[in-house]
Write a protein that holds these residues in place. Structure first.
Motif, PDB file in Angstrom:
ATOM      1  N   SER A 173       7.307 -10.987 -13.696  1.00  0.00           N
ATOM      2  CA  SER A 173       8.811 -11.824 -14.437  1.00  0.00           C
ATOM      3  C   SER A 173       8.972 -12.942 -13.515  1.00  0.00           C
ATOM      4  N   ASN A 174       7.851 -13.627 -12.892  1.00  0.00           N
ATOM      5  CA  ASN A 174       8.372 -14.917 -12.015  1.00  0.00           C
ATOM      6  C   ASN A 174       7.125 -15.485 -11.686  1.00  0.00           C
ATOM      7  N   ASP A 175       6.713 -16.652 -10.916  1.00  0.00           N
ATOM      8  CA  ASP A 175       5.420 -17.124 -10.089  1.00  0.00           C
ATOM      9  C   ASP A 175       5.074 -16.037  -8.803  1.00  0.00           C
ATOM     10  N   SER A 176       6.181 -16.365  -8.713  1.00  0.00           N
ATOM     11  CA  SER A 176       6.645 -15.608  -6.813  1.00  0.00           C
ATOM     12  C   SER A 176       6.084 -14.072  -7.320  1.00  0.00           C
ATOM     13  N   GLN A 177       6.610 -13.323  -7.980  1.00  0.00           N
ATOM     14  CA  GLN A 177       5.953 -11.530  -8.021  1.00  0.00           C
ATOM     15  C   GLN A 177       5.301 -11.057  -7.951  1.00  0.00           C
ATOM     16  N   VAL A 178       5.017 -10.230  -6.296  1.00  0.00           N
ATOM     17  CA  VAL A 178       3.677  -9.759  -6.157  1.00  0.00           C
ATOM     18  C   VAL A 178       2.507  -8.896  -7.247  1.00  0.00           C
ATOM     19  N   MET A 179       1.633  -9.247  -7.551  1.00  0.00           N
ATOM     20  CA  MET A 179       1.594  -7.922  -8.761  1.00  0.00           C
ATOM     21  C   MET A 179       0.650  -6.958  -7.982  1.00  0.00           C
ATOM     22  N   LYS A 180       1.353  -5.548  -8.180  1.00  0.00           N
ATOM     23  CA  LYS A 180       0.521  -4.443  -7.802  1.00  0.00           C
ATOM     24  C   LYS A 180      -0.397  -3.670  -8.991  1.00  0.00           C
ATOM     25  N   PRO A 181      -0.974  -2.425  -8.608  1.00  0.00           N
ATOM     26  CA  PRO A 181      -1.813  -1.934  -9.106  1.00  0.00           C
ATOM     27  C   PRO A 181      -1.365  -1.242 -11.208  1.00  0.00           C
ATOM     28  N   ASP A 182       0.178  -0.510 -10.441  1.00  0.00           N
ATOM     29  CA  ASP A 182       0.947  -0.262 -11.854  1.00  0.00           C
ATOM     30  C   ASP A 182       0.896  -1.228 -12.860  1.00  0.00           C
ATOM     31  N   ASP A 183       0.923  -2.426 -12.705  1.00  0.00           N
ATOM     32  CA  ASP A 183       1.036  -3.659 -13.599  1.00  0.00           C
ATOM     33  C   ASP A 183       0.005  -3.296 -14.702  1.00  0.00           C
ATOM     34  N   VAL A 184      -1.697  -2.819 -14.117  1.00  0.00           N
ATOM     35  CA  VAL A 184      -2.241  -2.475 -14.869  1.00  0.00           C
ATOM     36  C   VAL A 184      -2.948  -1.035 -15.316  1.00  0.00           C
ATOM     37  N   SER A 217     -25.051  15.021 -18.249  1.00  0.00           N
ATOM     38  CA  SER A 217     -24.340  14.997 -17.126  1.00  0.00           C
ATOM     39  C   SER A 217     -23.729  13.697 -17.214  1.00  0.00           C
ATOM     40  N   VAL A 218     -22.817  13.072 -16.204  1.00  0.00           N
ATOM     41  CA  VAL A 218     -22.465  11.607 -16.080  1.00  0.00           C
ATOM     42  C   VAL A 218     -22.323  11.144 -14.651  1.00  0.00           C
ATOM     43  N   TYR A 219     -22.761  10.274 -14.269  1.00  0.00           N
ATOM     44  CA  TYR A 219     -22.194  10.136 -12.730  1.00  0.00           C
ATOM     45  C   TYR A 219     -21.807   8.449 -12.854  1.00  0.00           C
ATOM     46  N   ILE A 220     -20.655   8.328 -11.812  1.00  0.00           N
ATOM     47  CA  ILE A 220     -19.981   7.368 -12.210  1.00  0.00           C
ATOM     48  C   ILE A 220     -19.782   6.906 -10.563  1.00  0.00           C
ATOM     49  N   GLU A 221     -20.685   5.818 -10.775  1.00  0.00           N
ATOM     50  CA  GLU A 221     -20.707   4.476  -9.638  1.00  0.00           C
ATOM     51  C   GLU A 221     -18.913   4.210  -9.463  1.00  0.00           C
ATOM     52  N   PRO A 222     -18.902   3.571  -7.399  1.00  0.00           N
ATOM     53  CA  PRO A 222     -17.720   3.367  -7.560  1.00  0.00           C
ATOM     54  C   PRO A 222     -17.650   2.101  -8.071  1.00  0.00           C
ATOM     55  N   THR A 265      -9.224  -0.773  -8.639  1.00  0.00           N
ATOM     56  CA  THR A 265     -10.406  -0.246  -8.285  1.00  0.00           C
ATOM     57  C   THR A 265     -10.345   1.413  -8.219  1.00  0.00           C
ATOM     58  N   SER A 266      -9.916   2.018  -7.043  1.00  0.00           N
ATOM     59  CA  SER A 266      -9.630   2.795  -7.383  1.00  0.00           C
ATOM     60  C   SER A 266      -9.363   4.162  -8.123  1.00  0.00           C
ATOM     61  N   TYR A 267      -8.423   3.405  -8.515  1.00  0.00           N
ATOM     62  CA  TYR A 267      -7.691   4.033  -9.900  1.00  0.00           C
ATOM     63  C   TYR A 267      -8.368   3.699 -11.182  1.00  0.00           C
ATOM     64  N   TYR A 268      -8.939   2.832 -11.567  1.00  0.00           N
ATOM     65  CA  TYR A 268      -9.765   3.120 -12.047  1.00  0.00           C
ATOM     66  C   TYR A 268     -10.965   4.043 -12.096  1.00  0.00           C
ATOM     67  N   ASP A 269     -11.459   4.537 -11.186  1.00  0.00           N
ATOM     68  CA  ASP A 269     -12.732   5.499 -10.302  1.00  0.00           C
ATOM     69  C   ASP A 269     -12.193   6.643 -10.781  1.00  0.00           C
ATOM     70  N   ALA A 316     -19.629   0.199 -12.993  1.00  0.00           N
ATOM     71  CA  ALA A 316     -18.353  -1.483 -13.566  1.00  0.00           C
ATOM     72  C   ALA A 316     -17.864  -2.182 -12.488  1.00  0.00           C
ATOM     73  N   ALA A 317     -17.119  -2.958 -13.024  1.00  0.00           N
ATOM     74  CA  ALA A 317     -16.960  -3.688 -12.127  1.00  0.00           C
ATOM     75  C   ALA A 317     -16.115  -4.083 -12.589  1.00  0.00           C
ATOM     76  N   ILE A 318     -14.120  -4.587 -11.966  1.00  0.00           N
ATOM     77  CA  ILE A 318     -13.751  -5.434 -12.663  1.00  0.00           C
ATOM     78  C   ILE A 318     -14.290  -6.949 -12.387  1.00  0.00           C
ATOM     79  N   THR A 319     -14.144  -8.081 -13.250  1.00  0.00           N
ATOM     80  CA  THR A 319     -14.724  -9.083 -12.681  1.00  0.00           C
ATOM     81  C   THR A 319     -13.962 -10.048 -13.457  1.00  0.00           C
ATOM     82  N   ALA A 320     -14.463 -11.286 -13.098  1.00  0.00           N
ATOM     83  CA  ALA A 320     -13.558 -12.608 -12.482  1.00  0.00           C
ATOM     84  C   ALA A 320     -13.293 -12.854 -14.117  1.00  0.00           C
TER      85      ALA A 320
END
Length: 223
Positions: free
Chosen positions: A191-202, A66-71, A93-97, A123-127
C-alpha cells in the motif's frame, strides 16, 4: 515438446495485479545461478506467459519414476532490509518448497535423494531489479520492490512486489542438465513505501507455479 511445456510451467504464472504485468526476464537480470544461459530461448508457457527456456531434445521421459526437489535457494545471497526482513525471505523459500512438493507428489513420488530414475529440480528465488524511467533502482535482492504509479492525481504510488526465479533440472544418475527455465512474476502490491513485505504477498504466485507444474505433469502422464 510436451516436456518443454511441463518445464516451462515450473516457474510459472505471473499474477498481474493493479494493471501491472510481468515480462520475460532480460539477460541483464540473470542472477548467475544457472551459469550457462546461452541455450535459453523465449517461449510461451501453457498459460501464455513469457518464459526463457531450454529443454534437451534427446531427453527420455520414460526413465524418470520420481522427482527430488532440492531446498529452494536465495541467489545471490541477499541482505535483509527493513521492508524485506530475513523472516520474509526464509518464509518465501519455505513456502516454495512446500508448494512444489505438495503438487509434484500428486503425480510422481518424491525421492529422498538423487539417484537412478530421479529427476532433480534445483530452484532459486533470484534477484530482479527495476529500471523504471525516472525512478532509482532498488537494491538488488531476491524480491524487488518496483514503484508503480496508481494515482497520478494524488501522487500516491503503490509498491509492486516482483518475484524472480531460475531453475535447472538434472538427471539424478548422470548429473546431466536436461532443462533450464527463467521466469519472473508479480505479487500483491504494497500500500505504501513503508509497508513491510510478507510471504503472503507472493504466495499466490508460488501457488500458481506449483499448481501449473502438477497440471503439466498430469497432462504428460495421460499421453
Amino acid at each position: 515438446m510436451k516436456f518443454a511445456s511441463m518445464i516451462g510451467t515450473v516457474c510459472i504464472a505471473s499474477l498481474a495485479l493493479m494493471g501491472c504485468s510481468s515480462k520475460v526476464t532480460q539477460p541483464d537480470e540473470y542472477s548467475g545461478f544457472l551459469g550457462d544461459y546461452s541455450r535459453l530461448k523465449e517461449e510461451k508457457s501453457p498459460s501464455g506467459a513469457a518464459v526463457m527456456r531450454w529443454v534437451d531434445p534427446k531427453i527420455d521421459l520414460s526413465k524418470y519414476t520420481s522427482v527430488y526437489i532440492e531446498p529452494t535457494q536465495l541467489y545471490p545471497k541477499p541482505q535483509p532490509t527493513v521492508k524485506i526482513p530475513a523472516g520474509t525471505l526464509s518464509g518465501i523459500t519455505s513456502y516454495y518448497d512446500q508448494a512444489l512438493k505438495r503438487e509434484a507428489s500428486k503425480t510422481l513420488p518424491l525421492a529422498t535423494s538423487p539417484g537412478p530414475g530421479t529427476l532433480v529440480m534445483r530452484a532459486a528465488i533470484t534477484a530482479v531489479s527495476s529500471k523504471t524511467e525516472g525512478l532509482k533502482p532498488y537494491e538488488v535482492i531476491p524480491i524487488a520492490l518496483v514503484a508503480a504509479a496508481v494515482s497520478t492525481a494524488s501522487g500516491i504510488r503503490d509498491q509492486e512486489t516482483t518475484l524472480g526465479t531460475e531453475a535447472v533440472f538434472i538427471d539424478g544418475e548422470s548429473h546431466a542438465v536436461v532443462a533450464q527455465v527463467v521466469r519472473k512474476g508479480t505479487g500483491k502490491p504494497l500500500s505504501n513505501d513503508s509497508q513491510v513485505m510478507k510471504p503472503d504477498d507472493v504466495k499466490g504466485v508460488i501457488d500458481g507455479w506449483a499448481s501449473d507444474l502438477n497440471k503439466a505433469f498430469t497432462q504428460l502422464k495421460a499421453r
